[in-house]
Design a protein around this motif. Structure first.
Motif, PDB file in Angstrom:
ATOM      1  N   ILE A 197       2.598   6.468  -2.546  1.00 23.73           N
ATOM      2  CA  ILE A 197       3.423   7.340  -3.095  1.00 23.73           C
ATOM      3  C   ILE A 197       3.073   8.011  -4.571  1.00 23.73           C
ATOM      4  N   LEU A 198       2.930   6.824  -5.243  1.00 27.00           N
ATOM      5  CA  LEU A 198       2.270   7.353  -6.429  1.00 27.00           C
ATOM      6  C   LEU A 198       1.254   8.345  -6.590  1.00 27.00           C
TER       7      LEU A 198
ATOM      8  N   ALA B  12      -3.026   3.488 -13.988  1.00 25.56           N
ATOM      9  CA  ALA B  12      -1.726   2.825 -14.111  1.00 25.56           C
ATOM     10  C   ALA B  12      -1.671   1.998 -12.839  1.00 25.56           C
TER      11      ALA B  12
ATOM     12  N   PHE C  56       3.753   2.085  -1.310  1.00 21.05           N
ATOM     13  CA  PHE C  56       4.416   2.274  -2.309  1.00 21.05           C
ATOM     14  C   PHE C  56       3.317   2.772  -3.309  1.00 21.05           C
ATOM     15  N   TYR C  57       2.261   2.678  -3.487  1.00 25.79           N
ATOM     16  CA  TYR C  57       1.034   3.166  -4.279  1.00 25.79           C
ATOM     17  C   TYR C  57       0.392   4.419  -3.816  1.00 25.79           C
TER      18      TYR C  57
ATOM     19  N   ALA D  98       0.635  -1.032  -0.103  1.00 21.08           N
ATOM     20  CA  ALA D  98       0.146   0.010  -0.216  1.00 21.08           C
ATOM     21  C   ALA D  98       0.923   1.259   0.129  1.00 21.08           C
TER      22      ALA D  98
ATOM     23  N   THR E 116      -3.326   7.947 -13.172  1.00 17.30           N
ATOM     24  CA  THR E 116      -2.614   7.516 -12.111  1.00 17.30           C
ATOM     25  C   THR E 116      -3.349   6.296 -11.580  1.00 17.30           C
TER      26      THR E 116
ATOM     27  N   ALA F 125       2.509  11.982  -5.256  1.00 13.31           N
ATOM     28  CA  ALA F 125       2.882  12.378  -6.362  1.00 13.31           C
ATOM     29  C   ALA F 125       1.853  13.133  -7.281  1.00 13.31           C
ATOM     30  N   ALA F 126       0.919  12.333  -7.748  1.00 12.13           N
ATOM     31  CA  ALA F 126      -0.328  12.807  -8.734  1.00 12.13           C
ATOM     32  C   ALA F 126      -0.952  13.675  -7.867  1.00 12.13           C
ATOM     33  N   LEU F 127      -1.511  13.685  -6.598  1.00 18.81           N
ATOM     34  CA  LEU F 127      -2.100  14.528  -6.091  1.00 18.81           C
ATOM     35  C   LEU F 127      -1.315  15.938  -6.092  1.00 18.81           C
TER      36      LEU F 127
END
Lengths: 422, 313, 320
Positions: free
Chosen positions: C199-200, C242, C196-197, C194, C239, C203-205
């Motif tokens: 973080i993705l 992905a 790791f995602y 959880a 995101t 970043a998108a936010l």
């Protein structure tokens, strides 16, 4: 200390795969020079032997000590920890790094593929001094392919104090066992433990229902009404809430019993000293009770045997060494069987002089071994073992229909049998 | 291939968003209390913190279990009453994995460190070069090459596992660092990530470098790499983790205990004859510790780098 | 490092500069391409393509206990695997697993990202806490889950906590009815991935233009659910897509936790585990194993291509 002669837990099957991979690698590696010295016929003064890591203190030193005492060759020992034994053994057997001598269980595919050497001439002179069943389980077409080092019976261990408190006696039938387990269960202690996957009791249950894995003609003998009944009863036990499940240690480890998680546990004689140390006299044993009226109580006689790698470079020297240690050196054989855990020596003469096994609980263990024990069947291969374990998983743990599960196993086992025996 | 990569082994996200310049994403500062939520208020804020704390608590429970078990005696762990923390902290447990005669734990740690570092360096080198080549160097068949790389992402580990092992062992690499490291260097996924990243790398920087007379090679080493250190650091961390944590491949390659990595040693504890709780958990704790340190230390770069992997809105 | 990017970038090198260096670059570019990609491609060829082809070859042979078989059996191995109840069942297991793990990880990591993004204090601390499990191996995590968190006896944490409420000890893994094992398996993976995602998503936010929220506020959108529903979520679409794809592929490759947590079962085996036990296990049947693996490969290729139809797989980037 372990003696899963027929029983394996999950990691082992995985490692078996690993070993298969490694074995495959060995094939491909044939012809590669691994720099092993002392090669060539006649030069065999260096031998390598493989042992899996036994649990008790002192076993490794003992094996090395025996090897040290041998003067005809320089024997090095590989002591393989945890579950990596088969992986390493099978990987290396097909390479030129292979051990000359290794311990394992009798399995017919090793014989059929010419992997293990014929040891008949070694054993023949002292054949009468061996437990005949141990000779039989290592014999294919009249030839003997391995030498039994230790016999390890598996049966139920129980806490006398808990039995007394609950006012129950030793059960004589599987149904009684269920009732006993129910009586023994409290909010802190479960009545009985059969290992996390229950698979160690597959074979004893089959025997205790008056059936067998294979018959004399190597045909399926386990698919009987008694066995179906046995699976149904085990299912009842599984759902009763009296069975300890998901213990952190499996059946081969005495912890579940010694930590007071259960009142009865299926385990092996190897663990008896540890249990006695922890529990003193608060310990008793009994065989797997009969499942049907036609059945008879059963005990699994596992163990470990010595084999010589027939494809090694020093077969003759290896045979000499095996003869020296496991035929001639009775002192060492006795030490090996009795000093580090309790095992039954396969040699009658040693077993008879083994004082440690003559009284009390160990003597009782020997009695169960002799009276109710079933030995390895060399024709009952790993694929068949797995097929029956699947039956257990399907109908005991998952609640499926035993008949249907057994039909499925028949297919797998039948295929194996055709491959092995035509 | 070969086992648990924390980073997903995966494919094209296919974002349709506007191209972004990875090197500059730092230009957008984080906005605490930023978008996406209620304006706040004391109540909302308290609720937010309460919920976050609860989640954090749950996330920390497994770490707590490891530490507690590692520093307890076995009777305390298995006792009838739950002990929240050992009544007497067993510091002596720390050395126990190293004193165990049956498993050379120190050696396995060393092996893991060597494998982890070399695996990381090698992967970065090989995959970043390839990623750059695919992203930036015009070549007629570059597309086909790229699809050949992409295709490997779809092939499950199980397909290649057996023959890979055979191949490696026929090279005589069993029980060697080479066998543990080399086959894992050619990660299609890492190459893919680098390519995606380089596609977004500001072209002007390289072109200027070439005007200065640098070829692709010179531009790459003097301009591209120095300007991509964040990204390299992130990929390095992820690669190091996957190297350190991989299990299946070292399991079959490490036939001899002297070639075991720490994960293999750990799994051997799990299947040993007698389960020794505090020893197992101490070994687990020790195996996790280096990575946790790496993580805490490199986290800032890691977070930025992951943000730049091209998987974003 | 004489050429700092700042200086280079600042240098005006357009019109007259650009055609000249391009030409020599083009001629040398084929060489440069192979120079850059060569080592990787060579390794890929040896350590990935050769094994794949080898596998394909094995799948047409009776290859038990050997990888250099001689008995050609045509499509027999494929027939065996396609009619194998358990192999086909493993596809069902994968579906269940994916249906459980993908939405939960998606939702949890998004929620964590939203929460962390809004924190004013101790933001880095919380982010670290959620991210930290990524550092733990599946082996270590499975060990903790199996031995301490979800063991079936009184000193397992889960049973201890439930015991406070008078619930009997539960066998989380041994008993498939009810299938508690899914809880164990899903939580272990959730815990591990959880962060790791998150973080993705984080970043998108942070890439969502602030003006959107400001504009929405002017239009009278209430902060909270409305802005989340009409601004945040749509902005995170790429995101999200992905992440879902990555999660699916990761779920498809799942092996370690099933392998470490479940033993001697006939259920709860996703494809890789099934292949491992069934074909590569007791029988070491490399032929059937390879056939099964290739069937899986074909399946995943098919799914990916279909998905590519809808999402423009591998093309979006090139078009830029």
């Amino acid at each position: 200390m372990s003696a899963w002669s027929t029983h394996h837990w999950n990691r082992r099957s995985v490692l078996r795969t690993a070993m298969g991979l490694a074995a495959a690698g060995g094939l491909a590696a044939c012809g590669g020079n691994t720099g092993r010295d002392g090669g060539g016929p006649g030069a065999g003064k260096r031998l390598v032997q493989y042992f899996h890591a036994y649990g008790e203190a002192g076993t490794e030193q003992a094996v090395r000590r025996y090897a040290e005492a041998y003067e005809e060759a320089d024997v090095t020992t590989q002591w393989i920890t945890g579950s990596n034994f088969e992986s390493k053994l099978f990987a290396s057997l097909l390479t030129d790094k292979a051990p000359d001598v290794f311990e394992f269980h009798p399995q017919i595919q090793l014989v059929r593929s010419g992997q293990v050497a014929d040891l008949t001439d070694l054993v023949e002179p002292v054949k009468d001094d061996f437990n005949p069943a141990d000779i039989r389980s290592h014999t294919v077409d009249g030839k003997i392919y391995g030498i039994r080092m230790i016999d390890d019976p598996q049966f139920f261990f129980y806490r006398r104090s808990m039995f007394e408190k609950a006012g129950v006696g030793v059960p004589a039938t599987l149904d009684e066992l269920l009732a006993t387990a129910a009586e023994l269960t409290t909010d802190k202690v479960k009545g009985i433990y059969l290992g996390n996957t229950l698979h160690p009791v597959v074979n004893p249950m089959i025997w205790a229902s008056g059936a067998d894995t294979l018959d004399e003609k190597n045909e399926i003998a386990y698919h009987t009404d008694g066995v179906v009944e046995g699976f149904r009863t085990l299912r009842k036990l599984f759902t009763s809430g009296d069975l300890l499940l998901d213990a952190p240690t499996d059946f081969w480890d005495p912890s579940a019993l010694t930590q007071g998680l259960t009142a009865i546990q299926w385990c092996g004689m190897w663990a008896m000293p540890q249990m006695q140390q922890a529990l003193g006299d608060d310990l008793g044993i009994f065989p797997f009770p009969k499942v049907t009226a036609a059945g008879k109580p059963a005990v699994t006689n596992g163990g470990w045997s010595m084999f010589v790698n027939a494809k090694g470079e020093n077969v003759e020297a290896a045979k000499e060494y095996v003869k020296w240690l496991w035929i001639d050196q009775k002192e060492y054989q006795e030490d090996w069987a009795l000093s580090y855990g309790f095992h039954i020596p396969p040699r009658t003469s040693i077993a008879e002089s083994a004082d440690k096994l003559k009284s009390g609980l160990p003597a009782e263990g020997v009695r169960l071994f002799n009276e109710f024990g079933h030995f390895d069947n060399i024709g009952w291969t790993q694929a068949m073992i797995t097929a029956l374990e699947d039956v257990l998983a399907d109908c005991v743990r998952k609640g499926g229909d035993p008949e249907r599960a057994l039909d499925k196993a028949d297919e797998t086992v039948g295929r194996e049998l055709r491959k092995l025996f035509g | 291939m070969r086992t648990s990569t924390p980073a997903p082994k995966a494919a094209e996200p296919g974002p349709q968003g506007p191209p972004r310049r990875p090197g500059r994403s730092a230009g957008r500062p984080g906005r605490p209390g930023g978008p996406g939520g209620p304006g706040g208020g004391v109540l909302g804020s308290a609720g937010l913190y309460a919920a976050t704390c609860l989640a954090a608590f749950l996330f920390l429970v497994p770490f707590y279990l490891i530490v507690r078990n590692a520093l307890s005696t076995d009777p305390e762990i298995t006792g009838e009453e739950w002990t929240f923390f050992p009544s007497k902290i067993q510091w002596g447990n720390i050395t126990e994995p190293f004193d165990d005669p049956t498993v050379d734990f120190a050696r396995s740690l060393w092996n893991s460190a060597v494998v982890g570092v070399l695996h990381t360096v090698g992967t970065l080198l090989v995959c970043s070069l390839a990623g750059y080549g695919l992203a930036r160097i015009p070549y007629r068949h570059a597309d086909k090459v790229f699809y050949a790389v992409l295709g490997t992402l779809m092939v499950p580990t199980a397909v290649t596992f057996v023959p890979s092992f055979v191949l490696v062992s026929s090279l005589g690499w069993v029980d060697s660092y080479r066998g543990l490291i080399v086959p894992g260097l050619f990660s299609g996924f890492t190459c893919f990530l680098f390519r995606q990243y380089f596609l977004g790398f500001p072209r002007e920087l390289e072109e200027a470098a070439r005007v200065d007379g640098l070829g692709y090679w010179g531009a790459y080493w003097r301009v591209v790499v120095p300007n991509s250190l964040n990204f390299f650091a992130a990929i390095a961390t992820i690669t190091f983790i996957s190297g350190w944590n991989s299990f299946l491949w070292p399991l079959v390659i490490g036939q001899d205990p002297s070639a075991w990595t720490v994960q293999v040693a750990l799994s051997s504890y799990m299947t040993n004859q007698t389960v020794n709780f505090h020893l197992i958990f101490m070994a687990t704790a020790i195996s996790i510790l280096p990575l946790v340190c790496v993580f805490l230390f490199l986290q800032r770069w890691l977070v930025q780098g992951i943000a730049q992997t091209g998987i974003k809105g | 490092m004489s050429t700092t990017p700042a200086r280079d970038a600042a240098r005006p090198a357009p019109a007259e500069g650009s055609p000249r260096p391009r030409r020599p670059l083009r001629t040398g570019s084929t060489f440069a391409f192979w120079l850059f990609t060569g080592p990787f491609l060579l390794g890929l060829l040896i350590f990935v393509y050769v094994p794949i082809l080898w596998s394909a070859w094995l799948s047409f042979f009776e290859a038990r206990f050997t990888v250099t078989p001689s008995e050609f059996t045509g499509f027999e191995n494929y027939r065996v695997m396609l009619t194998d109840e358990q192999f086909m069942g493993s596809l069902g297991t994968f579906t269940v697993f994916a249906a459980l793990i993908v939405p939960t990880t998606w939702a949890l990591s998004l929620a964590l990202a939203l929460a962390v993004n809004r924190l004013r204090f101790m933001r880095a601390f919380f982010r670290s806490v959620f991210f930290l499990p990524t550092a733990v191996s599946y082996v270590a995590a499975s060990l903790v889950w199996k031995m301490s968190l979800f063991n079936g006896v009184r000193f397992g944490l889960a049973n201890t906590v439930l015991g406070v409420f008078g619930v009997d000890d539960t066998a989380w893994l041994a008993d498939p009815n009810p299938p508690w094992y899914w809880l164990v398996i899903v939580t272990v993976r959730l815990w591990l991935q959880a962060g790791f995602y998150m973080i993705l998503f984080l970043a998108a936010l942070q890439n969502i233009p602030r003006e959107l929220y400001e504009a929405a506020a002017i239009d009278g959108a209430r902060p909270g659910w409305q802005t989340f529903r009409y601004i945040t979520l749509p902005q995170l679409r790429a995101t999200s897509a992905a992440v879902v794809l990555l999660l699916l592929v990761a779920a498809y490759q799942a092996f370690d936790e099933f392998f470490n947590l479940l033993s001697k079962t006939t259920w709860g085996r996703p494809p890789l585990v099934e292949l491992y036990y069934k074909a590569l296990g007791d029988n070491q049947d490399y032929g059937a194993g390879s056939a099964g693996a290739l069937i899986l490969t074909l399946l995943i290729c098919l799914v990916t291509l279909l998905q590519g139809r809808f999402m423009g797989f591998g093309r979006g980037e090139d078009a830029r």
